[in-house]
Design an enzyme around this catalytic site. Structure first.
Site, mmCIF file in Angstrom:
data_model
loop_
_atom_site.group_PDB
_atom_site.id
_atom_site.type_symbol
_atom_site.label_atom_id
_atom_site.label_comp_id
_atom_site.label_asym_id
_atom_site.label_seq_id
_atom_site.Cartn_x
_atom_site.Cartn_y
_atom_site.Cartn_z
ATOM 1 N N ARG A 125 1.031 -1.105 0.137
ATOM 2 C CA ARG A 125 0.089 0.013 0.049
ATOM 3 C C ARG A 125 0.910 1.196 0.251
ATOM 4 N NH1 ARG A 125 -2.979 2.312 4.713
ATOM 5 N NH2 ARG A 125 -4.150 3.947 3.935
ATOM 6 N N HIS A 129 0.338 4.015 -2.951
ATOM 7 C CA HIS A 129 0.318 5.454 -2.577
ATOM 8 C C HIS A 129 1.161 6.459 -2.539
ATOM 9 C CE1 HIS A 129 -3.661 4.795 -0.071
ATOM 10 N NE2 HIS A 129 -3.634 3.740 -1.157
ATOM 11 N N TRP A 268 -10.849 -8.159 2.049
ATOM 12 C CA TRP A 268 -11.759 -8.416 0.971
ATOM 13 C C TRP A 268 -11.773 -9.820 0.581
ATOM 14 C CZ3 TRP A 268 -8.410 -4.330 1.205
ATOM 15 C CH2 TRP A 268 -8.721 -3.098 0.809
#
Length: 371
Positions: A125, A129, A268
């Site tokens: 991540r 990002h 998820w």
């Protein structure tokens, strides 16, 4: 039996329906804590010794080795170590970067009870990002300057919780001071994908560290509460098409949301530390309903109520163009891995001028098990 093989076998068993999902989650969580053994320390090459001694001498002796910039009273140091690297005539080789890769991979299993027992998803991540702020029109943002080191970018809502990843990578940076933060963070993303049983991702070094004034404004990363048009606007600004948008979304196969960060909550997939095409399969195979809770709008699977999907995830099956790519990836994991590898390589290079690359072609870094 290697961890990768174990994970692969568990996934195949789950696909065949031989393992209950709860049991699968437990086996994966237990297995990931056993998977990584820190690599044996290799003797430091003479070039590295020269580097570390030289860096200390250059930095201590001459403030002129740094380029400083003042922004509202805050001094930011630009590429001081990189200047010192040049002055000591140290040219890192692919083998030097492989050692950094191995060290990064070695910390994934140190997570203990953090999330699902691995730091790999949050390191991925961070890479995502720090790269996804690119604006193709203004040629600003992207992975080149690693500006998430500075406020206010580090405090943007989309980056909540990434201090955990930045702190972990800072420890690696202290051991390898010659590598830029942009190279370090993106190499961490590559390591995370590959060590989570994902595809090989081409990567090369060449990013430089910037200053606070180059930090990007808020709003350049996706807002998970939005719809298809928002995704096209955000990713189109970076230079991605519809197929690439869907492929990148498959990164949600790993990791989870946190209510104390994004406001959303939950994983998820049932295997949040293993790269698979399950994100797409679950979108089609499960019945998704709006979750009844006090948090922001998100969906949950009707069967177990343990999984979540964001509004921007669900548009992948409601938008006709997105849906055809999502269906293709749900049906063919090899196709997803191929396209995910390509789009991640593109993402991690956003914002870097061609002349900065140290290699005309990207490298393929070895997995820890391939050493």
């Amino acid at each position: 039996m290697s961890f990768s093989l174990f994970r692969a076998s568990v996934r195949k068993a789950a696909t065949a329906g031989s393992l209950p999902r709860a049991q699968l989650r437990n086996q994966l969580r237990i297995s990931i804590r056993k998977f990584s053994t820190p690599p044996p320390e290799a003797p430091a090459p003479k070039s590295n010794t020269t580097l570390y001694v030289g860096i200390g001498a250059v930095v201590a002796a001459a403030g002129a080795a740094f380029y400083s910039f003042s922004d509202s009273g805050t001094n930011a140091v630009k590429s001081g170590v990189q200047v010192a690297k040049v002055k000591t005539n140290f040219v890192p080789t692919k083998e030097d970067y492989q050692k950094v890769y191995n060290k990064i991979a070695g910390i994934f299993d140190d997570a203990g009870d953090y999330d699902d027992g691995s730091y790999a998803p949050i390191i991925l991540r961070l890479a995502w990002h720090s790269s996804g702020t690119y604006d193709k029109e203004s040629k600003t943002g992207g992975s080149n300057y690693a500006t998430m080191r500075f406020a206010p970018e580090s405090q943007h809502g989309a980056n909540a919780g990434l201090n955990v990843a930045r702190d972990l990578m800072e420890n690696i940076k202290q051991e390898f001071p010659w590598i830029s933060y942009g190279d370090l963070w993106t190499l961490g993303g590559v390591a995370a994908i590959q060590e989570m049983n994902g595809p090989k991702v081409p990567w090369r070094p060449g990013r430089v560290d910037g200053v606070q004034a180059q930090a990007t404004p808020d709003g350049r990363l996706p807002d998970a509460s939005q719809g298809a048009d928002h995704l096209r606007k955000i990713f189109g600004r970076m230079g991605f098409n519809d197929q690439e948008i869907v492929a990148l979304s498959g990164g949600h196969a790993v990791g989870r949301c946190h209510s104390n960060r994004s406001g959303f909550d939950g994983p998820w997939t049932f295997s949040p530390t293993t790269m698979t095409n399950d994100f797409f399969k679950l979108l089609f195979d499960e019945k998704w309903v709006w979750k009844k809770w006090n948090g922001p709008k998100q969906l949950e699977d009707k069967g177990t109520k343990s999984l979540m999907m964001l509004p921007t995830d669900y548009v992948l099956v409601t938008d006709k163009i997105y849906k055809k790519y999502a269906r293709a990836y749900a049906d063919d994991e090899a196709l997803f891995f191929k396209d995910f590898s390509a789009v991640c390589a593109k993402l991690f290079e956003l914002g870097v001028p061609t002349e900065q690359w140290v290699s005309p072609e990207p490298w393929i870094m070895k997995n820890v098990e391939e050493k």
